[in-house]
Design a protein around this motif. Structure first.
Motif, PDB file in Angstrom:
ATOM      1  N   GLY A   1     -15.517   1.573  11.085  1.00  0.00           N
ATOM      2  CA  GLY A   1     -14.333   0.725  11.009  1.00  0.00           C
ATOM      3  C   GLY A   1     -14.464  -0.348   9.948  1.00  0.00           C
ATOM      4  N   VAL A   2     -15.635  -0.978   9.870  1.00  0.00           N
ATOM      5  CA  VAL A   2     -15.859  -2.012   8.852  1.00  0.00           C
ATOM      6  C   VAL A   2     -15.781  -1.407   7.457  1.00  0.00           C
ATOM      7  N   ILE A   3     -16.394  -0.250   7.261  1.00  0.00           N
ATOM      8  CA  ILE A   3     -16.347   0.408   5.957  1.00  0.00           C
ATOM      9  C   ILE A   3     -14.910   0.767   5.602  1.00  0.00           C
ATOM     10  N   ALA A   4     -14.144   1.274   6.581  1.00  0.00           N
ATOM     11  CA  ALA A   4     -12.747   1.628   6.326  1.00  0.00           C
ATOM     12  C   ALA A   4     -11.932   0.397   5.935  1.00  0.00           C
ATOM     13  N   LEU A   5     -12.156  -0.741   6.622  1.00  0.00           N
ATOM     14  CA  LEU A   5     -11.428  -1.964   6.276  1.00  0.00           C
ATOM     15  C   LEU A   5     -11.784  -2.452   4.870  1.00  0.00           C
ATOM     16  N   VAL A   6     -13.045  -2.390   4.511  1.00  0.00           N
ATOM     17  CA  VAL A   6     -13.458  -2.804   3.164  1.00  0.00           C
ATOM     18  C   VAL A   6     -12.811  -1.910   2.113  1.00  0.00           C
ATOM     19  N   LEU A   7     -12.825  -0.608   2.345  1.00  0.00           N
ATOM     20  CA  LEU A   7     -12.219   0.306   1.379  1.00  0.00           C
ATOM     21  C   LEU A   7     -10.708   0.106   1.292  1.00  0.00           C
TER      22      LEU A   7
ATOM     23  N   GLY B   1      -9.169  -2.718   1.790  1.00  0.00           N
ATOM     24  CA  GLY B   1      -8.998  -3.962   1.045  1.00  0.00           C
ATOM     25  C   GLY B   1      -9.137  -3.754  -0.448  1.00  0.00           C
ATOM     26  N   ILE B   2     -10.139  -2.971  -0.860  1.00  0.00           N
ATOM     27  CA  ILE B   2     -10.325  -2.671  -2.277  1.00  0.00           C
ATOM     28  C   ILE B   2      -9.132  -1.894  -2.812  1.00  0.00           C
ATOM     29  N   LEU B   3      -8.648  -0.925  -2.050  1.00  0.00           N
ATOM     30  CA  LEU B   3      -7.484  -0.145  -2.468  1.00  0.00           C
ATOM     31  C   LEU B   3      -6.257  -1.031  -2.600  1.00  0.00           C
ATOM     32  N   ALA B   4      -6.056  -1.959  -1.679  1.00  0.00           N
ATOM     33  CA  ALA B   4      -4.924  -2.868  -1.743  1.00  0.00           C
ATOM     34  C   ALA B   4      -5.015  -3.744  -2.981  1.00  0.00           C
ATOM     35  N   LEU B   5      -6.206  -4.231  -3.313  1.00  0.00           N
ATOM     36  CA  LEU B   5      -6.381  -5.032  -4.521  1.00  0.00           C
ATOM     37  C   LEU B   5      -6.054  -4.236  -5.776  1.00  0.00           C
ATOM     38  N   ILE B   6      -6.473  -2.975  -5.807  1.00  0.00           N
ATOM     39  CA  ILE B   6      -6.201  -2.132  -6.977  1.00  0.00           C
ATOM     40  C   ILE B   6      -4.703  -1.891  -7.118  1.00  0.00           C
ATOM     41  N   VAL B   7      -4.026  -1.630  -6.005  1.00  0.00           N
ATOM     42  CA  VAL B   7      -2.600  -1.325  -6.055  1.00  0.00           C
ATOM     43  C   VAL B   7      -1.774  -2.556  -6.409  1.00  0.00           C
ATOM     44  N   LEU B   8      -2.140  -3.710  -5.832  1.00  0.00           N
ATOM     45  CA  LEU B   8      -1.342  -4.914  -6.030  1.00  0.00           C
ATOM     46  C   LEU B   8      -1.563  -5.578  -7.392  1.00  0.00           C
ATOM     47  N   PHE B   9      -2.741  -5.439  -7.961  1.00  0.00           N
ATOM     48  CA  PHE B   9      -3.014  -6.117  -9.233  1.00  0.00           C
ATOM     49  C   PHE B   9      -3.270  -5.177 -10.366  1.00  0.00           C
TER      50      PHE B   9
END
Length: 52
Positions: A36-42, A44-52
């Motif tokens: 679950g922690v790994i999924a949340l981190v990934l 978050g990284i995906l959201a950063l890539i998509v948003l910026f």
């Protein structure tokens, strides 16, 4: 030719893969939390890539 039975093992030889249920539950819980922690981190990284 030697005959060998493929039935259940004798009671004097317990199965080597058997563990108590509390040990199994704890290890499964830790593995699920880690996943679950790994999924949340990934995510978050995906959201950063998509948003910026």
């Amino acid at each position: 030719m030697a005959s060998q039975s493929f039935g259940t093992p004798p009671a004097s030889q317990p199965s080597h893969w058997y563990a108590s249920s509390s040990t199994c539950n704890r290890s499964y819980m830790l593995a699920a939390m880690r996943a679950g922690v790994i999924a949340l981190v990934l995510l978050g990284i995906l959201a950063l890539i998509v948003l910026f």
